[in-house]
Write an enzyme that holds these catalytic residues in place. Structure first.
Site, PDB file in Angstrom:
ATOM      1  N   GLY A 360       0.550  -1.496   0.422  1.00 41.18           N
ATOM      2  CA  GLY A 360      -0.099   0.329  -0.379  1.00 41.18           C
ATOM      3  C   GLY A 360       1.107   1.282   0.047  1.00 41.18           C
ATOM      4  O   GLY A 360       1.988   1.458  -0.326  1.00 41.18           O
ATOM      5  N   CYS A 361       0.158   2.520   0.010  1.00 39.22           N
ATOM      6  CA  CYS A 361       0.773   3.527  -0.213  1.00 39.22           C
ATOM      7  C   CYS A 361       2.364   4.142   1.346  1.00 39.22           C
ATOM      8  O   CYS A 361       3.255   4.944   1.122  1.00 39.22           O
ATOM      9  CB  CYS A 361       0.292   4.708  -0.454  1.00 39.22           C
ATOM     10  SG  CYS A 361      -0.866   5.458   1.381  1.00 39.22           S
ATOM     11  N   THR A 362       1.524   3.023   2.471  1.00 36.90           N
ATOM     12  CA  THR A 362       1.861   3.179   4.033  1.00 36.90           C
ATOM     13  C   THR A 362       2.905   2.439   3.896  1.00 36.90           C
ATOM     14  O   THR A 362       3.378   2.346   4.966  1.00 36.90           O
ATOM     15  CB  THR A 362       0.982   3.947   4.546  1.00 36.90           C
ATOM     16  OG1 THR A 362       0.389   2.157   5.353  1.00 36.90           O
ATOM     17  CG2 THR A 362       0.212   4.676   4.127  1.00 36.90           C
TER      18      THR A 362
END
Length: 388
Positions: A360-362
């Site tokens: 994911g983006c994190t």
């Protein structure tokens, strides 16, 4: 010559008077030793740093090849870097100096340095734990120890309740879980919150610039890079101009206060390191470190490390797991280490829950069906892949 000697005697007298007024007759200022040989900018740069620190009221003993001419600065003359390090050890062992600043030191395993930088967004000081050395051979254990070292250093410098963040690197999620266990068992750690909208104690690049925490936990190689970036981002890298250097060696296996600067450190940073050393002496860093270590051990630090090692050894013996039937995966579980991601997926497969790994983006995520999220979270928590 006589006039210079008289002027120096007068200046030293006023410095002694300042000692008494500032700290009391029973608590003289710390003496900090500085090795001057080996700098990429020449010895004169280090002598300049000593003079700058002396003007701030710190007594400095410069170990170098030239005599000092500044009030408050004494010289220990040597002819080589090897002699310089022997002289530093002698000053510290004899008690003539209470701390030392040098460009390299052979710290034993278990000891690493806590640096201090000025974050650019708000001009706030932040401790980077750690920047050189090796706290432990196991990565997660090392990060947990780094957090403790950073907390003790910040407290000794007057930060009563330092906030702690963990840089988003390999091992950070597992280290966060172990630190949460310590907190739940009574160790008073105060976690920071990321400046990003999703919050949490795991810090991003933005948080480095904003100074979202007082203590930023990282492995020493990453921390070393951060120190170089923070100290020389405005100079092109060849001259470290901002901050306090790579900091004191902290750990159970060292009884001296040794702070590290780089060969690229300029006078402002070396002066900052001398100030850093004097702060630690004034703050009785040894007692502070001992108190933090005692509190952590009372909260089960040793058992926690033993459990981490046992879990790692158990994880090394893998078995073949059959993939369950595929399902549509629209839900995500966050907070898993990248190195543990495939093992976490396998753990769910073993419990007949279909899952996939993703990014994911994190950071890393486990993808699975929405209806299986709560069951899967319970399994991953029980197996130590994520925190509660």
């Amino acid at each position: 010559m006589a006039d210079k000697q008289i002027n120096r005697m007068i200046a030293d007298t006023f410095l002694k008077l300042a000692d008494s007024l500032e700290t009391g007759a029973q608590a003289p200022r710390a003496v900090i030793a500085l090795t001057a040989m080996g700098s990429e900018h020449g010895e004169a740069e280090l002598y300049q740093a000593a003079a700058m620190a002396a003007r701030q009221g710190i007594k400095v003993k410069v170990i170098g090849t030239q005599p000092a001419t500044c009030p408050g600065v004494e010289t220990v003359l040597i002819a080589s870097e090897e002699e310089g390090h022997k002289a530093l050890e002698t000053l510290l062992d004899s008690g003539e100096a209470q701390g030392g600043v040098t460009m390299h030191y052979p710290f034993p395993i278990g000891v690493s340095t806590v640096g201090r930088v000025i974050t650019p967004a708000k001009g706030k000081a932040m401790y980077i734990a750690t920047t050189t050395g090796t706290s432990a051979l196991d990565r997660v254990e090392g990060l947990v120890r780094n957090a403790l070292y950073g907390i003790a250093t910040a407290k000794a410098c007057g930060v009563a309740e330092p906030t702690v963040g963990l840089l988003n690197i390999d091992g950070a999620r597992q280290a966060e879980i172990q630190l949460q266990k310590l907190q739940n068992s009574g160790y008073p750690i105060r976690f920071a919150a990321s400046g990003r909208s999703d919050g949490g104690a795991v810090m991003r690049g933005n948080d480095l610039l904003m100074g979202s925490c007082d203590v930023m936990v990282a492995d020493s190689l990453t921390g070393n890079i951060l120190m170089k970036m923070f100290s020389s981002y405005s100079t092109g890298g060849s001259y470290e101009s901002v901050g306090y250097g790579y900091g004191p060696g902290m750990g159970e296996n060292i009884d001296k206060l040794i702070l590290i600067v780089s060969r690229a450190s300029g006078a402002p940073v070396v002066k900052g390191a001398i100030e850093f050393a004097a702060e630690l002496v004034r703050g009785d860093y040894k007692s502070v470190f001992a108190a933090e270590l005692k509190a952590a051990k009372q909260a089960g630090l040793d058992a926690l490390f033993a459990g981490c090692r046992a879990q790692k050894q158990a994880g090394e013996a893998t078995e073949a797991v059959v993939q369950p039937p595929k399902e549509v995966v629209t839900a995500e579980i966050h907070g898993i280490e990248i190195l543990d991601l495939e093992d976490a997926v396998q753990a769910l497969w073993k419990e007949k829950i279909y899952a996939e790994s993703g990014m994911g983006c994190t950071g890393p995520v486990v993808l699975l069906a929405e209806a299986k999220v709560e069951q899967a979270r319970s399994i991953l928590i029980a197996k130590g892949y994520i925190g509660e």
